[in-house]
Write an enzyme that holds these catalytic residues in place. Sequence first.
Site, PDB file in Angstrom:
ATOM      1  CE1 TYR A  86      -3.699  -2.242   4.872  1.00 46.74           C
ATOM      2  CE2 TYR A  86      -3.023  -0.020   4.520  1.00 46.74           C
ATOM      3  CZ  TYR A  86      -3.661  -1.208   4.180  1.00 46.74           C
ATOM      4  OH  TYR A  86      -4.002  -1.381   2.953  1.00 46.74           O
ATOM      5  CB  SER A 136      -1.080  -0.044   1.315  1.00 50.10           C
ATOM      6  OG  SER A 136      -1.392   1.234   1.528  1.00 50.10           O
TER       7      SER A 136
HETATM    8  P1  NAP Z   1     -11.055  -6.537   0.830  1.00 49.54           P
HETATM    9  O1  NAP Z   1     -12.098  -6.095   0.024  1.00 49.54           O
HETATM   10  O2  NAP Z   1     -11.206  -6.093   2.361  1.00 49.54           O
HETATM   11  O3  NAP Z   1     -10.860  -7.941   0.909  1.00 49.54           O
HETATM   12  C1  NAP Z   1      -9.984  -8.944   1.531  1.00 49.54           C
HETATM   13  C2  NAP Z   1      -9.911 -10.236   1.245  1.00 49.54           C
HETATM   14  O4  NAP Z   1      -8.966 -10.938   2.090  1.00 49.54           O
HETATM   15  C3  NAP Z   1     -11.108 -10.883   1.261  1.00 49.54           C
HETATM   16  O5  NAP Z   1     -11.363 -11.989   0.181  1.00 49.54           O
HETATM   17  C4  NAP Z   1     -11.212 -11.724   2.657  1.00 49.54           C
HETATM   18  O6  NAP Z   1     -11.640 -12.878   2.774  1.00 49.54           O
HETATM   19  C5  NAP Z   1      -9.644 -11.835   2.565  1.00 49.54           C
HETATM   20  N1  NAP Z   1      -8.993 -11.846   3.785  1.00 49.54           N
HETATM   21  C6  NAP Z   1      -8.734 -11.346   5.004  1.00 49.54           C
HETATM   22  N2  NAP Z   1      -7.983 -11.810   5.947  1.00 49.54           N
HETATM   23  C7  NAP Z   1      -7.831 -13.155   5.623  1.00 49.54           C
HETATM   24  C8  NAP Z   1      -7.041 -14.240   6.073  1.00 49.54           C
HETATM   25  N3  NAP Z   1      -6.401 -14.306   7.337  1.00 49.54           N
HETATM   26  N4  NAP Z   1      -6.795 -15.372   5.429  1.00 49.54           N
HETATM   27  C9  NAP Z   1      -7.610 -15.515   4.089  1.00 49.54           C
HETATM   28  N5  NAP Z   1      -8.043 -14.446   3.548  1.00 49.54           N
HETATM   29  C10 NAP Z   1      -8.396 -13.417   4.240  1.00 49.54           C
HETATM   30  O7  NAP Z   1      -9.746  -5.763   0.538  1.00 49.54           O
HETATM   31  P2  NAP Z   1      -8.998  -5.083  -0.732  1.00 49.54           P
HETATM   32  O8  NAP Z   1      -9.589  -3.590  -0.654  1.00 49.54           O
HETATM   33  O9  NAP Z   1      -9.442  -5.794  -1.933  1.00 49.54           O
HETATM   34  O10 NAP Z   1      -7.398  -5.063  -0.432  1.00 49.54           O
HETATM   35  C11 NAP Z   1      -6.654  -6.352  -1.097  1.00 49.54           C
HETATM   36  C12 NAP Z   1      -5.237  -5.630  -0.761  1.00 49.54           C
HETATM   37  O11 NAP Z   1      -4.874  -4.329  -1.261  1.00 49.54           O
HETATM   38  C13 NAP Z   1      -4.947  -5.687   0.838  1.00 49.54           C
HETATM   39  O12 NAP Z   1      -3.565  -6.212   1.067  1.00 49.54           O
HETATM   40  C14 NAP Z   1      -4.978  -4.182   0.963  1.00 49.54           C
HETATM   41  O13 NAP Z   1      -4.074  -3.741   2.011  1.00 49.54           O
HETATM   42  C15 NAP Z   1      -4.421  -3.505  -0.235  1.00 49.54           C
HETATM   43  N6  NAP Z   1      -4.765  -2.307  -0.470  1.00 49.54           N
HETATM   44  C16 NAP Z   1      -5.896  -2.115  -0.616  1.00 49.54           C
HETATM   45  C17 NAP Z   1      -6.246  -0.342  -0.773  1.00 49.54           C
HETATM   46  C18 NAP Z   1      -7.750  -0.094  -1.184  1.00 49.54           C
HETATM   47  O14 NAP Z   1      -7.846   1.068  -1.158  1.00 49.54           O
HETATM   48  N7  NAP Z   1      -8.668  -1.091  -1.277  1.00 49.54           N
HETATM   49  C19 NAP Z   1      -5.120   0.463  -0.954  1.00 49.54           C
HETATM   50  C20 NAP Z   1      -3.933  -0.166  -0.763  1.00 49.54           C
HETATM   51  C21 NAP Z   1      -3.694  -1.241  -0.457  1.00 49.54           C
HETATM   52  P3  NAP Z   1     -13.257 -13.066   3.055  1.00 49.54           P
HETATM   53  O15 NAP Z   1     -13.905 -12.130   2.071  1.00 49.54           O
HETATM   54  O16 NAP Z   1     -13.694 -14.519   2.974  1.00 49.54           O
HETATM   55  O17 NAP Z   1     -13.242 -12.324   4.754  1.00 49.54           O
END
Ligand code: NAP
Length: 247
Positions: free
Chosen positions: A156, A142
């Site tokens: 985080y 991130s």
């Molecule tokens: P999200 O919509 O919250 O989805 C998270 C995913 O991770 C879900 O599929 C969840 O499964 C799974 N998960 C969480 N904890 C887990 C564990 N311990 N074991 C297995 N699966 C797990 O997240 P996102 O926004 O797509 O983010 C994806 C990545 O991008 C993350 O690393 C986040 O830090 C990074 N990121 C996101 C943003 C943003 O603006 N969205 C910005 C910077 C970085 P369930 O649905 O089954 O719970």
Amino acid sequence: MQKTILITGGSRGIGAATAVLAAQKGYQVCINYLQNKEAALQVVDSINKQGGNAFAFQADVSQETDVLALFKAVDQFGPLTALVNNVGILETQMRVIDMSAERLQRVFTSNVISCFLCTREAIKRMSTRRGGMGGAIVNVSSIAARTGSPGEYVDYAASKGAMDAMTIGVSKEVADEGIRVNGVRPAFIYTDIHASGGEPGRVDRIKDSVPMKRGGQPEEVANAILWLLSDEASYSTGAFIDITGGR
Ligand code: NAP
């Protein structure tokens, strides 16, 4: 040879978009999820309906026994050629002074230990030194690693800084074993993660301060991930792509 990809946290958001795009690019896709089986199966269904080959596996990737079971399941599917360490969590926005030890444990275990464990298992399978065929890993970090996320979630941000250091170090360890390790650093992407921080509308609040004056879509991150995994990025390792609309 059929390419096989494992995407941790592939049931929604950036992980799900990466899974769909990977299938379009000819990968067999294994998506992992934690709780939401229905969402994971929907991603699998949509890939299979488009003629792809996908399956979903429940595992808490912060736990070693679950990670071992996950990789065993992927072994049945085909030799692993790509790993996306996409799982990441954040917790309610607060200052460091108010953070409990339990919270810090959860964030670092889910975001950092998971990445180490999955990377370790992938290297065992991909390394040409161990008889593997090589491969590529992308860590989803991130831009918080650069900004520190003051007043929101410094824990985080620090976990993402740890992932970045790990990306650089591991990339050098395995560079002559046929494995490339790179990172993407998104920000302000429309997904459910912001609700976990207690502010579902966070992207819309911030978007005017982004030079491009908009939030990003999960597919825009998926495109960068798939490029880093592809042969088009064959001389890139230990590198990062920021996907932040210019901020
Ligand atoms: P999200 O919509 O919250 O989805 C998270 C995913 O991770 C879900 O599929 C969840 O499964 C799974 N998960 C969480 N904890 C887990 C564990 N311990 N074991 C297995 N699966 C797990 O997240 P996102 O926004 O797509 O983010 C994806 C990545 O991008 C993350 O690393 C986040 O830090 C990074 N990121 C996101 C943003 C943003 O603006 N969205 C910005 C910077 C970085 P369930 O649905 O089954 O719970």
